[in-house]
Design an enzyme around this catalytic site. Structure first.
Site, PDB file in Angstrom:
ATOM      1  N   CYS A   1       0.831  -1.196   0.000  1.00  0.00           N
ATOM      2  CA  CYS A   1       0.000   0.000   0.000  1.00  0.00           C
ATOM      3  C   CYS A   1       0.866   1.247   0.000  1.00  0.00           C
ATOM      4  CB  CYS A   1      -0.890   0.020   1.245  1.00  0.00           C
ATOM      5  SG  CYS A   1      -1.969  -1.405   1.389  1.00  0.00           S
TER       6      CYS A   1
ATOM      7  N   ILE B   1      14.424  -7.403 -19.614  1.00  0.00           N
ATOM      8  CA  ILE B   1      14.671  -6.083 -20.196  1.00  0.00           C
ATOM      9  C   ILE B   1      15.397  -6.254 -21.530  1.00  0.00           C
ATOM     10  CG2 ILE B   1      15.833  -3.869 -19.872  1.00  0.00           C
ATOM     11  CD1 ILE B   1      15.686  -4.408 -16.836  1.00  0.00           C
TER      12      ILE B   1
ATOM     13  N   ASP C   1      -2.838  -9.771   7.268  1.00  0.00           N
ATOM     14  CA  ASP C   1      -1.569  -9.821   7.994  1.00  0.00           C
ATOM     15  C   ASP C   1      -1.329  -8.528   8.770  1.00  0.00           C
ATOM     16  OD1 ASP C   1      -1.279  -8.454   5.564  1.00  0.00           O
ATOM     17  OD2 ASP C   1       0.836  -8.965   5.363  1.00  0.00           O
TER      18      ASP C   1
END
Length: 624
Positions: free
Chosen positions: A2, A295, A103
């Protein structure tokens, strides 16, 4: 994972706290597109905010989480994955009533149960903030090596907390100023020992970073910060086969432990040893990765893609590696500056940015990567100064200090005298040597250099991955930064890792039977950095455009005459590469610290991104 924010003032409720937190949440919307939440304490003195990327308890695990216990109010916001949350939940369930399977709820009850010592029980990658109504304070903590970021600033009696500097910049009363000490440290790293930046600073004056392995407390008396963990280099003499077996157990456990249960995930597969190990272990688990991403830059000659393809084909994983054109990379410069809240010095980072975008577009919310292995297994022994190169010069603190000070004139040339002088750079050198070389508890100079790079280099790498990933709503997980993996890696005597002019020998031995022989025997190769002269020419053109658009005030910071000199030098060197009178490799090869500084394209590129950073944040006022 978050984005989290906090606004705390125990002298008086912050005026407009809810409105300000909403604005801070908006600045972090990219970190949490799945939901938003705000908590305000009964007293009004604490307001917490979060933007959620739902990975654990997708349905019910929203934040902030607030609970009442023994008549006191508690709340938490966390940017975290606690990999031992089920085990801890089993210990706490008899005493506390759980309302979710999150969690983060486990972490809140862990704090209520163990207080400040909760960090000793939490295993994972985390940065979190708890409001403790019983003590009328807030508690902040960050994981042991700094996988997840956490920043804070003080405005009089008000503490402002955010996952990224942009969250704090969104506060209407915060005054923006460049932090000259952080900038000096960063440019010193570019020109001397590889990327580095202070563990406790951002590029903005007054916005500090909570150092890895630290916790902090804020109440009516103010803010205090303390370290609860430090890296320990304790070598253990054991048979090499025993070390390899333990390495395999620990790395495999960490990879399997970090595979998400509820959402799709991918792997960042560079084709190097570390990411290949993560990929193979994940691919042979019951929950296989949806995709791997590599990449590929236009015109590059980096062989990584071919090795990545070899591993992906062998493990039957779709390999996503769209070619990043030179124009695509340059177009992403401003986007990455905005993601990082700072300048950067290499197109390699633009490649990472593109890799995470690819994984996001493939539907992955989590990416497992191989970052951290080099720092803990002497992976940079043949790549960075102080090990194989200039080892004798770095054998003492005075020697390292003297070597770094040879680059002081090169750093100050970039800047106007009123912004940055030699004293500021020398103070940064003294601080680095004191804290990250002399501060190492081990006495051996090789151990001290390894400690130095763990402290200075790893932070930048982890920050880069976090920002590149979260800019695309992807959580990067780093099994090689697991506590048990680190302990095992740092227990290996160096002579076991350095064999036949290669590094990480124990790790290679541990997974030899699982990997293609070509990958096992590869020497360390850096992330792809395009040697295409077309890209270098576009860098010069982008620099010209940035200069043309630059606000006059930036030349009070950057020395315009030196910037013009660097631009002219870049044109000369790129022309030589285009004409074949010089190798394109000479534009990107790492310069030796023991020799006078030679021009590299990154020396102009960092000026380009600095000019864009200043324009975006101090002229256009991004995130204000």
């Amino acid at each position: 994972m978050c984005g989290i924010n906090g606004l705390v003032d125990f002298s008086a409720p912050p005026q407009g706290g809810g409105r300000i937190i909403k604005k801070m949440n908006d600045a972090l919307a990219h970190r949490g597109p799945d939901g938003e939440g705000v908590f305000t304490s009964v007293s009004g003195c604490v307001t917490l905010g979060s933007r959620r990327l739902s990975i654990v308890d997708v349905a019910e695990g929203g934040m902030p989480i607030k609970r009442e216990y023994k008549g006191h109010e508690y709340a938490i916001v966390a940017n975290a994955e606690f990999f031992n949350h089920k085990e801890l939940r089993g210990k706490l369930e008899g005493k506390y009533t759980f309302a979710t399977h999150s969690d983060v709820e486990v972490a809140l009850y862990a704090y209520i149960e163990w207080g400040d010592a909760c960090v000793e029980h939490l295993h994972g990658q985390f940065a979190f903030l708890v409001y403790d109504g019983s003590k009328n304070r807030v508690f902040l903590a960050r994981d042991r090596v700094g996988i997840k970021p956490l920043y804070y600033g003080l405005l009089a009696h008000t503490l402002i907390v955010s996952s990224e500097p942009k969250g704090i910049l969104a506060h209407p009363d915060f005054r923006r100023e460049p932090d000259r000490e952080a900038i000096a440290d960063y440019f010193l790293g570019i020109l001397a020992l590889g990327k580095s930046e202070p563990l406790d600073r951002s590029f903005f004056e007054g916005i500090r970073s909570l150092p890895p392995g630290s916790r902090a407390y804020f109440d009516h008396t103010g803010l205090s910060v303390e370290r609860y963990h430090d890296v320990s280099l304790v070598r253990r003499e054991r048979p090499e086969k025993e070390l390899a077996a333990e390495m395999r157990r620990e790395v495999s456990r960490a990879v399997l432990e970090q595979i998400p249960e509820e959402v799709a995930y991918g792997v960042g597969l560079s084709g190097g040893l570390d990411s290949s190990i993560v990929t193979v272990v994940a691919a042979r688990s019951p929950t296989r990765p949806s995709a791997a991403s590599a990449i590929r830059c236009e015109g590059g000659d980096n062989p990584d893609y071919e090795y990545a393809k070899l591993v992906a084909q062998r493990e039957r994983i779709p390999l996503l590696a769209p070619v990043l054109s030179s124009k695509d990379l340059i177009r992403d410069v401003d986007r990455l500056v905005a993601a990082l809240d700072r300048p950067f010095d290499s197109v390699r980072e633009l490649g990472l940015f593109g890799m995470y975008r690819t994984l996001h577009d493939a539907g992955c919310k989590v990416a497992l990567i191989g970052e951290g292995s080099d720092e803990f297994n002497l992976g940079y022994y043949y790549a960075l100064p102080g090990f194989n190169e200039a080892r004798e010069a770095c054998a003492t603190a005075d020697g390292l200090r003297s070597l770094l000070k040879t680059r002081v004139p090169d750093v100050v040339r970039y800047f106007s005298p009123q912004f940055l002088n030699e004293r500021v750079v020398e103070e940064a050198i003294d601080r680095n040597v004191r804290d990250y070389y002399e501060g190492c508890p081990a006495g051996d100079s090789l151990d001290r250099m390894e400690y130095y790079y763990i402290k200075k280099f790893l932070k930048g790498r982890l920050d880069m991955h976090d920002r590149c990933a979260m800019a695309h709503a992807v959580e990067a997980r780093v099994p090689f930064c697991d506590d048990g993996v680190i302990e095992t890696s740092l227990s290996v005597p160096p002579r076991f890792n350095l064999k036949d002019e290669t590094e990480k020998a124990v790790l290679r031995s541990a997974f030899r039977d699982m990997l293609p022989e070509e990958v096992v025997n590869r020497r360390k190769y850096g992330l792809p950095e395009s040697k295409d002269t077309k890209l270098h020419r576009l860098v010069i053109e982008a620099f010209d455009a940035a200069v043309a658009e630059a606000d006059a005030a930036v030349w009070d910071i950057i020395d315009k005459t030196y910037a013009d000199t660097m631009r002219k030098l870049a044109d000369e060197r790129v022309t030589e590469a285009e004409n074949g009178t010089a190798s394109p490799h000479s534009l990107t090869a790492p310069p030796a610290i023991s020799k006078p500084l030679e021009f590299r394209i990154r020396h102009l590129f960092v000026l380009l991104t600095f000019l864009r950073w200043y324009r975006l944040y101090f002229v256009e006022k991004l995130f204000s």
